[in-house]
Design an enzyme around this catalytic site. Structure first.
Site, PDB file in Angstrom:
ATOM      1  N   HIS A  74       0.855  -1.325  -0.137  1.00 38.03           N
ATOM      2  CA  HIS A  74      -0.008   0.074   0.145  1.00 38.03           C
ATOM      3  C   HIS A  74       0.943   1.377  -0.152  1.00 38.03           C
ATOM      4  O   HIS A  74       1.916   1.457   0.089  1.00 38.03           O
ATOM      5  CB  HIS A  74      -0.775   0.200   1.289  1.00 38.03           C
ATOM      6  CG  HIS A  74      -0.362   0.198   2.441  1.00 38.03           C
ATOM      7  ND1 HIS A  74      -0.080  -1.014   3.235  1.00 38.03           N
ATOM      8  CD2 HIS A  74       0.007   1.026   3.424  1.00 38.03           C
ATOM      9  CE1 HIS A  74       0.630  -0.714   4.477  1.00 38.03           C
ATOM     10  NE2 HIS A  74       0.778   0.647   4.486  1.00 38.03           N
TER      11      HIS A  74
ATOM     12  N   GLU B 265       7.616   1.165   5.051  1.00 35.56           N
ATOM     13  CA  GLU B 265       7.229  -0.011   5.814  1.00 35.56           C
ATOM     14  C   GLU B 265       7.746  -1.468   5.087  1.00 35.56           C
ATOM     15  O   GLU B 265       7.320  -1.365   3.850  1.00 35.56           O
ATOM     16  CB  GLU B 265       5.732   0.023   6.158  1.00 35.56           C
ATOM     17  CG  GLU B 265       5.395  -0.961   7.088  1.00 35.56           C
ATOM     18  CD  GLU B 265       3.838  -0.678   7.392  1.00 35.56           C
ATOM     19  OE1 GLU B 265       3.107  -0.146   6.550  1.00 35.56           O
ATOM     20  OE2 GLU B 265       3.292  -1.452   8.225  1.00 35.56           O
TER      21      GLU B 265
END
Lengths: 134, 134
Positions: free
Chosen positions: B7, B130
């Site tokens: 994402h 991340e």
């Protein structure tokens, strides 16, 4: 309306160092540098299984990413590019909703040879959005 | 090493307005708001054909995105999340390459219930990265 995320563009001060980061440190599949003289950038693509990261380096004296790099000397995410099926229909829908399309409002050919438009970051959560004809 | 782009996270000052932007203006498929009290954020997911956009709103007084929103009052792209097959092997490879892993270096459970780590933006082209166990 928006379809696939075509790419995330990251502007970088040193494209060779950025290649090393994505190829050697992160183990990504990284292309050679492709100069895009008409867009004032050098591009490198990192191919992921589902989308691409586009690394952008400034090319020439009037590169459109020069100011961004002044503000972000270490680099940073420059824009997101979403695919749309019909870029003129997309533009008209956005204008009708009150959103601002940058430049003349007419699509021009982007780095992939397809018509693109850019949308004003202030209308899209502080993010520069590129739309590309799918 | 890096796999899919799981994402792109965009931190926003007003999650309801952000939902309207992505659902009504851009015509995206937008989830309901999901509070993540243990992470100090409210999340909304925009499902694209190939990946997701995660809209993040601050939750509580010590939200980890509060400072980012002070610096970016209109919002902005907060981080990119790449999937990795083995997060401990990925961490060890990154540490051996001299990259900095934030926090204790031990993965913790992220918003999707999978182990995640965050990497230092200064080591990754000015972008917060991340890593999520695939």
């Amino acid at each position: 309306m928006i379809g696939r995320l075509n790419h995330v563009a990251i502007a970088v001060p040193d494209l060779d160092a950025a290649i090393a980061t994505y190829r050697d440190t992160l183990g990504g599949e990284v292309s050679a540098i492709e100069p895009q003289a008409e867009h004032g950038v050098n591009t490198v693509f990192v191919t992921l299984p589902n989308t691409k990261i586009e690394l952008l380096g400034a090319l020439g004296e009037n590169s459109p990413i020069a100011k961004f790099l002044e503000r972000n000397p270490e680099g940073g995410i420059h824009h997101l590019c979403y695919e749309v099926e019909d870029i003129l229909a997309a533009r008209d829908r956005l204008l009708a909703a009150g959103a601002r399309v940058l430049g003349s409002g007419e699509p021009r050919l982007g780095a992939h040879g397809k018509p693109v438009l850019f949308l004003h970051p202030k209308d899209f959560l502080g993010t520069l959005v590129e739309l590309e004809q799918a």
